[in-house]
Design a protein around this motif. Sequence first.
Motif, short mmCIF file in Angstrom:
data_model
loop_
_atom_site.label_atom_id
_atom_site.label_comp_id
_atom_site.label_asym_id
_atom_site.label_seq_id
_atom_site.Cartn_x
_atom_site.Cartn_y
_atom_site.Cartn_z
N ASN A 171 15.20 2.70 10.95
CA ASN A 171 14.91 3.60 12.06
C ASN A 171 13.27 4.23 11.87
OD1 ASN A 171 17.27 3.89 13.14
ND2 ASN A 171 17.98 5.54 11.52
N LEU A 172 12.64 2.90 11.42
CA LEU A 172 11.18 3.12 11.29
C LEU A 172 10.53 2.48 12.51
CD1 LEU A 172 10.57 1.97 7.64
CD2 LEU A 172 10.90 4.38 8.55
N GLN A 173 9.61 2.86 13.27
CA GLN A 173 8.74 2.51 14.30
C GLN A 173 7.50 1.72 13.68
OE1 GLN A 173 9.52 2.69 17.54
NE2 GLN A 173 7.77 1.41 18.12
N PRO A 174 7.72 0.33 13.88
CA PRO A 174 6.50 -0.41 13.17
C PRO A 174 5.16 0.15 13.90
CG PRO A 174 8.19 -1.98 13.82
CD PRO A 174 8.64 -0.56 14.66
N LYS A 175 4.09 0.36 13.03
CA LYS A 175 2.87 0.52 13.60
C LYS A 175 2.10 -0.62 13.34
CE LYS A 175 -0.63 4.02 13.65
NZ LYS A 175 -1.39 5.20 12.85
N ILE A 176 1.65 -1.32 14.24
CA ILE A 176 0.93 -2.63 14.20
C ILE A 176 -0.69 -2.07 13.70
CG2 ILE A 176 0.04 -4.80 15.14
CD1 ILE A 176 3.03 -4.43 15.10
N GLU A 232 0.99 -1.15 -0.08
CA GLU A 232 0.01 -0.07 -0.06
C GLU A 232 0.81 1.22 0.03
OE1 GLU A 232 -3.24 0.47 0.05
OE2 GLU A 232 -4.02 -1.48 0.32
N GLY A 233 0.32 2.43 -0.64
CA GLY A 233 1.10 3.61 -0.59
C GLY A 233 1.60 4.03 0.62
N LEU A 234 0.34 4.06 1.65
CA LEU A 234 0.66 4.58 2.92
C LEU A 234 0.44 3.26 4.04
CD1 LEU A 234 -1.54 7.81 2.91
CD2 LEU A 234 0.89 7.47 2.35
N HIS A 235 1.06 3.58 5.16
CA HIS A 235 2.02 4.32 5.60
C HIS A 235 3.23 3.48 5.87
CE1 HIS A 235 -0.16 8.26 6.29
NE2 HIS A 235 -1.43 7.22 6.59
N LEU A 236 4.28 4.25 5.72
CA LEU A 236 5.62 3.60 5.76
C LEU A 236 5.72 3.34 7.10
CD1 LEU A 236 8.65 2.76 4.78
CD2 LEU A 236 9.21 5.16 5.65
N GLY A 237 6.11 2.06 7.63
CA GLY A 237 6.14 1.75 9.14
C GLY A 237 4.88 0.88 9.27
N ARG A 238 3.74 0.73 8.41
CA ARG A 238 2.67 0.07 8.72
C ARG A 238 3.14 -1.36 8.78
NH1 ARG A 238 -2.69 -0.48 4.74
NH2 ARG A 238 -3.47 -2.19 5.83
N LEU A 239 2.54 -2.33 9.59
CA LEU A 239 2.89 -3.68 9.85
C LEU A 239 1.67 -4.20 10.05
CD1 LEU A 239 4.86 -5.91 9.54
CD2 LEU A 239 5.45 -5.45 12.05
N SER A 240 0.79 -4.82 9.20
CA SER A 240 -0.36 -5.50 9.17
C SER A 240 -0.09 -7.00 8.79
CB SER A 240 -1.49 -5.09 8.33
OG SER A 240 -1.50 -3.81 8.33
N TYR A 241 -0.38 -7.86 9.97
CA TYR A 241 -0.10 -9.27 10.04
C TYR A 241 -1.42 -10.26 10.31
CZ TYR A 241 0.82 -8.60 14.96
OH TYR A 241 0.56 -8.15 16.15
N SER A 242 -2.41 -9.34 10.74
CA SER A 242 -3.82 -9.89 10.96
C SER A 242 -5.05 -8.97 10.55
CB SER A 242 -3.75 -9.73 12.60
OG SER A 242 -4.18 -8.44 13.00
N CYS A 243 -5.94 -9.80 10.49
CA CYS A 243 -7.43 -9.14 9.92
C CYS A 243 -8.25 -9.15 11.11
CB CYS A 243 -7.97 -9.89 8.68
SG CYS A 243 -6.75 -9.84 7.41
N ILE A 244 -9.11 -7.93 11.06
CA ILE A 244 -10.09 -7.89 12.03
C ILE A 244 -11.31 -8.70 11.32
CG2 ILE A 244 -9.37 -6.17 13.77
CD1 ILE A 244 -10.77 -4.41 11.94
N GLY A 245 -12.26 -9.15 11.95
CA GLY A 245 -13.71 -9.31 11.55
C GLY A 245 -14.43 -8.23 11.02
N MET A 246 -14.91 -8.19 9.84
CA MET A 246 -15.40 -7.23 9.37
C MET A 246 -16.66 -7.32 8.46
SD MET A 246 -15.70 -5.42 6.15
CE MET A 246 -14.35 -5.31 5.08
#
Lengths: 395, 326
Positions: free
Chosen positions: A327-332, A181-195
């Motif tokens: 030097n990126l802070q992962p954002k879960i 995805e273009g945004l956001h640098l540092g994004r770390l998605s490894y799970s999905c919420i029910g939706m």
Amino acid sequence: MQRQSDLDDILSAVPGYRERLRELREIVLANAIMAGEIPAPTFEEAQRVRFLCDRFTESDLNNISTDEKENATAVLPGSLPERERKNILVAAHVDTIWSANVDHSVSVGTDALVGPGIADNSLGLAVIASLPAILDHLGIRLQNNLVLLGATRSMGKGDLEGLRFFIENAKLPIAAALCIEGLHLGRLSYSCIGMMRGEITVRAPEATDWKQGEATGSLVHIHRILSRILAIPTPQHPKTSIVLGSIITGTAYNISPRKAQLRFEVRSEQAGMVSRIQEQIEEIIEEVNAERDANATFTRIARRKPGGIGFHHPLVKTARKIMGQLNLQPKIAPSTSELSVLLDAGISSLTLGVSKGDNRHELNESVLIDPIFSGLAQIVAMLQAIDGGLCDEDD
Amino acid sequence: MKTIDTWLETNTFHHGTFWDILHLIKVKEEKGITISLCIPTLNEAKTIGKEIVIFKSELMDRYPLIDEIAVIDSGSEDDTREIATSYGADVYLSGEILPSQGFKSGKGENLWKAIYQLNGDVICYVDADIKNIHTRFVTGLVAPLIYNDSIHYVKAFYDRPLAFSQGIRPSGGGRVTEILVRPLFSLFFPELTALIQPLSGEYAVRRPVLEEVPFPIGYGVETSHILDVYRKYGLEAFGQTDLDQRIHRNQTTLDLGKMSFGILQTFLRRLESFEMVGQLPEMSNIFRQFQAEGKDYEQVTREIIEEERPPMNSIPEYREKFNLES
């Protein structure tokens, strides 16, 4: 120990990748601009897919094709003997929220690109288009096949149709995947919420007599429904929420609208919670229909099951280390998009962001140029780690 | 007019014809042609970055078609020069080129000084205000020069004048062309009406031709080029390429008035220098426009005769009725 040492080699190379990738700045930006200026509303992505396929051809990739859902696919073959090669998928969605009659011009300043859809997801698509040149520039030859995918029909009513079709029908078993995805640098998605994403449409008879006293029209009915939805309890643990996205109705000051539409999304970390809330919403609609002279209907647009690979999965751990090196802070951030299809299929996957930016889903959506090179370095390092078997769960 | 029909068939192109860029580069290298891209600017910060990024990425890094990208700036007060430099263009201030010749303010000045500053055998001029910039703006113009040695000057045209139910759709952005230049050409240089958009700001020209034509520095530069090149080499020296759509800033009617005034000055000056003023050719009654069908172009001619009546007081019946002395 050998694997740790391999990972250390990758980690120590990452900052250097970032610097060397700056030499490809115009290639990457041009791909983002050229893709971004081709309108690609969901279900009408053919022209942008054509652009991506042309880029694949120019990169001399194998198996360049489009499928029944117009996904664009190509393979950069790995160096291992064919039988031993696994397939690593890198995917970005092709479609945007913008209709074709919106001015898709992208402007280029010294530090940012600005234009509708440039972040979501022209930049992601530019990464897919540029990856062969990026790997070539860094002198990296993967052992395994790199499968590049521009996924169509992803957003809104598309409901991830393109990626779902690819995963269900592609003859290439995917060992691991990265969604870009273009945004956001540092994004770390490894799970999905029910939706669950839904639309409630209310139709009301035309009001002819203003002296009737009681407020009439679909807007009034939708307000009643909305008030009752807001009264549905949403627990904090497991985190659950109802997001009210938009109400579409009305044309004038003095005419009660005959049709109104509420769009919303229900999210929950707990399996079953989304279904329970959906049942409650359906009951509210029945109730309003019974009480009033209304005609309200509910349509489910999209549904995702909760799931994920966990914070301590080697893929996630590696991503965190690589981000740390940059030097990126992962954002879960749990995902509700492409990742869910991959995780549903049992494929170890992550969603990563490429740059920083602003005004997402506005006409002046922007991405910063300088962070892009960290985003690219992160993706390259992840591919190397996956390719070297450093992210396998049994490690 | 037979020449026009033949020329339309042989010297009018569509950019799509030149899709095979690798072949184009091969022929360019075989012939040893070098190409400079010149972008004249004045306060174009909004669009210049994209033009440089696209041209550098696609026509230098990916496909080595052009040998240099230069921005010749008239003294922008916005970030035009900074942005162009940051994306790798060679940026020059027009006033600093050939200082012995001084500095005049105008686009033609930048185009003229580019001949001195740049090194290419072919110079391709592309305006900086194009919103939908694409490689075709260069490939479509330089390809006819690479493939065809007898063509020296290639002009762009856009928004083909397609025939539709109520006649011919006016070509986009060509109001001054249709109202001023085409009628003038129809009267005095009928062959030049074959140029569908003579005032377009995008063209590619061989250096020997550029070296020997004077450059009005203002609005008249395109008109004077066409007249001078036509006078020296004839219609065969021209090519024109359909580049589909060009999205740019629209000018106000007042600005178009200024442009027309400048063009008219240039045109009349050329009539003078061609010694045509004292001996104007017989004026043609045929007005020439064009329409496209598919990729074919044909001229549409209309006879427009401006007949005149004498003053009423020269008519005997009138004089009698109103008792005018004979």
